[in-house]
Design an enzyme around this catalytic site. Structure first.
Site, short mmCIF file in Angstrom:
data_model
loop_
_atom_site.label_atom_id
_atom_site.label_comp_id
_atom_site.label_asym_id
_atom_site.label_seq_id
_atom_site.Cartn_x
_atom_site.Cartn_y
_atom_site.Cartn_z
N CYS A 4 0.55 -1.47 0.04
CA CYS A 4 0.28 0.19 0.11
C CYS A 4 0.94 1.22 -0.06
CB CYS A 4 -1.28 0.19 1.34
SG CYS A 4 -2.08 -1.40 1.52
N ALA A 5 1.94 1.06 -0.49
CA ALA A 5 2.73 2.25 -0.97
C ALA A 5 3.13 3.41 -1.43
CB ALA A 5 3.88 1.67 -1.34
N ALA A 6 1.53 3.64 -2.38
CA ALA A 6 1.19 4.87 -3.11
C ALA A 6 1.15 6.63 -1.90
CB ALA A 6 0.84 5.11 -4.21
N PRO A 7 1.50 7.67 -2.23
CA PRO A 7 2.42 7.56 -3.78
C PRO A 7 3.91 7.59 -3.41
CG PRO A 7 1.65 9.47 -2.05
CD PRO A 7 1.24 8.38 -1.33
N LYS A 33 7.05 6.38 2.25
CA LYS A 33 7.78 5.70 3.59
C LYS A 33 9.17 5.01 2.29
CE LYS A 33 3.89 5.70 6.35
NZ LYS A 33 3.10 6.31 5.48
N ASP A 48 1.46 -1.69 -4.84
CA ASP A 48 -0.06 -0.30 -4.58
C ASP A 48 -1.02 -1.82 -5.46
OD1 ASP A 48 -0.34 2.10 -2.82
OD2 ASP A 48 -2.14 1.36 -4.33
N ASP A 66 -2.05 -6.58 -5.12
CA ASP A 66 -3.55 -6.20 -3.99
C ASP A 66 -2.70 -6.63 -2.61
OD1 ASP A 66 -5.14 -5.79 -2.83
OD2 ASP A 66 -6.16 -7.42 -4.01
N CYS A 112 -2.94 5.74 9.86
CA CYS A 112 -2.54 7.83 9.87
C CYS A 112 -3.71 7.76 10.58
CB CYS A 112 -2.23 8.08 9.11
SG CYS A 112 -3.51 8.11 7.58
#
Length: 443
Positions: free
Chosen positions: A260-263, A266, A284, A311, A380
């Site tokens: 789940c890296a986008a954008p 991190k 992503d 996914d 977050c």
């Protein structure tokens, strides 16, 4: 009709109400089409965000003077009324006469001339009465809801989870603007050198206490215009996210998966902390999102970052395993309401759907962790159901993982029984955030 700041703000608010669009996306799209002068664009942004940040407070004022429910009003009329109240009560530099007359003009210009008298009358009543708030006799959570413009269910959740005083501190902290924090690209420059270069461009940068290679900017404006940004000397990343990257503990030469890296913020920080040695595989769900990671890595010249479509909720054995896996899962975002104010108005039912997906992603992520490796879970948000509850269930059902203390050297925030860390916006001003760490201990 020439576009004005108030007309643009009205259009953005109507689109947000009609399409449930995020404020930043609706506003950015409208601004890009308008080519407003910088001063007018700034006013339009202040109006849109001002209404969103104070929506419940503003609507309470309107309900005092309207006979019909707000939902019965045409979207253009409601937007004009909200803009008028925002200017009258929360924007001291705008004269009351202009706030009223411009709102009346808006309804006339947007096909709602029939409502001009209503808008004029209601706004004059608001001007005369000033800000009105319910008293505690109507319910303390209700009074706080109107005062701080947060839904009652969320205030109740925070009070139960963190205590009444801490909940009030969160509400107060969310009234302040979010800081603009950046991460220095240590593969290209130093904190001292970047501070000097930014000063030459008229931007003041000061170190973030307790966090190496992080700077908080003042009067930066749009960072994309800065030469230091275009040269790839930094990327924007809140201090809480940078602490999350520190908790991963990635070492030079390791392989790290960022789900789940986008954008990509991190992933970029992880590559820098690894001194550019090793590999950060950033996954992503959609090509359009992995493209953002690739573009950012190219600007920063981070060859170690590899963006790939995958996914996170479905295990793919062909991906192999990694020394460390970070899953910063989709969440309600309740720790970043200062940046996206409409997030606070999510319904409880909408938020309650998230833990099932989060747990699924965490379980799948664990399968990518090699023996003796480390798994990091982060959000977050400030919601125990998305944080402690998900991680507690994981520890019960996956005995091959044990809790690992998260950044024991960090003094701020609150730790649960496992040593996992919750960061609050009242702690040094950064975003609300949750970080959990698991050590793989199978024999």
């Amino acid at each position: 009709m020439a576009i004005t700041a108030r007309q643009l703000a009205l259009q953005a608010l109507v689109r947000m109400q009609r399409d449930a669009a995020y404020s930043n996306l609706a506003l950015d799209a409208a601004l890009s089409r308008s080519r407003l002068p910088e001063r007018d664009a700034a006013l339009a942004a202040a109006l849109v965000y001002g209404v969103q940040e104070r929506l419940l407070t503003i609507d309470y004022q309107l309900a005092l003077y309207l006979r019909q429910p707000l939902k019965k009003l045409r979207p253009e009329v409601l937007a004009a009324l909200r803009l008028g109240v925002c200017q009258l009560l929360f924007m001291d530099k705008i004269p009351a006469r202009a706030a009223v007359s411009e709102s009346v003009l808006l309804v006339k210009q947007n096909g709602c001339a029939f409502a001009a008298g209503l808008v004029n009358a209601v706004l004059h009543k608001v001007e005369a009465a000033g800000l009105r708030l319910p008293d505690a006799q109507q319910g303390r959570d209700y009074a706080l809801s109107v005062h701080y413009s947060f839904p009652e269910w969320l205030i109740h959740t925070w009070s139960n989870a963190y205590g009444r005083e801490a909940a009030l501190d969160i509400l107060k902290a969310c009234e302040a603007p979010a800081p603009l924090t950046i991460r220095v690209n240590t593969l290209r420059t130093s904190t001292l050198e970047l501070t000097r270069l930014l000063k030459e461009e008229g931007v003041e940068a000061r170190p973030v206490p307790g966090l190496m290679d992080a700077l908080e900017l003042e009067r930066a404006g749009a960072v994309e215009r800065l030469s230091a940004y275009r040269q790839g000397l930094f990327h924007v990343q809140d201090a809480a996210s940078q602490l999350c990257c520190a908790a991963v503990g990635a070492q030079p030469g390791e392989t790290v998966f960022d789900l789940c890296a986008a954008p990509g913020g991190k992933s970029f920080t992880l590559a820098q902390r690894m001194q550019g040695k090793g590999c950060v595989r950033s996954f992503d769900l959609y090509p359009s999102r992995t493209a953002l990671i690739t573009e950012g890595a190219q600007r920063l010249r981070l060859a170690a970052v590899q963006a790939e479509v995958a996914d996170a909720s479905c295990y793919c054995p062909s991906l192999g395993q990694a020394n460390r896996v970070l899953c910063d899962v989709p969440c309600s975002g309740l720790g970043v309401v200062r940046r996206k104010p409409e997030i606070r108005y999510k319904s409880r039912s909408e938020v309650d759907k998230l833990p099932a997906l989060q747990y699924l992603i965490l379980c799948n992520a664990s399968r990518y962790v090699q023996k003796g490796g480390r798994l990091i879970y982060s959000t977050c948000t400030l919601n125990p159901d998305e944080n402690e509850a998900v991680c507690g269930r994981f520890l019960q059902e996956y005995p091959m993982f044990r809790p690992a203390p998260v950044l024991p050297e960090v003094a701020q925030g609150r730790r649960d029984a496992y040593g996992f860390l919750t960061l609050f916006p009242q702690d040094r001003g950064h975003d609300g955030f949750y970080i959990a760490s698991f050590q793989e201990v199978s024999v």
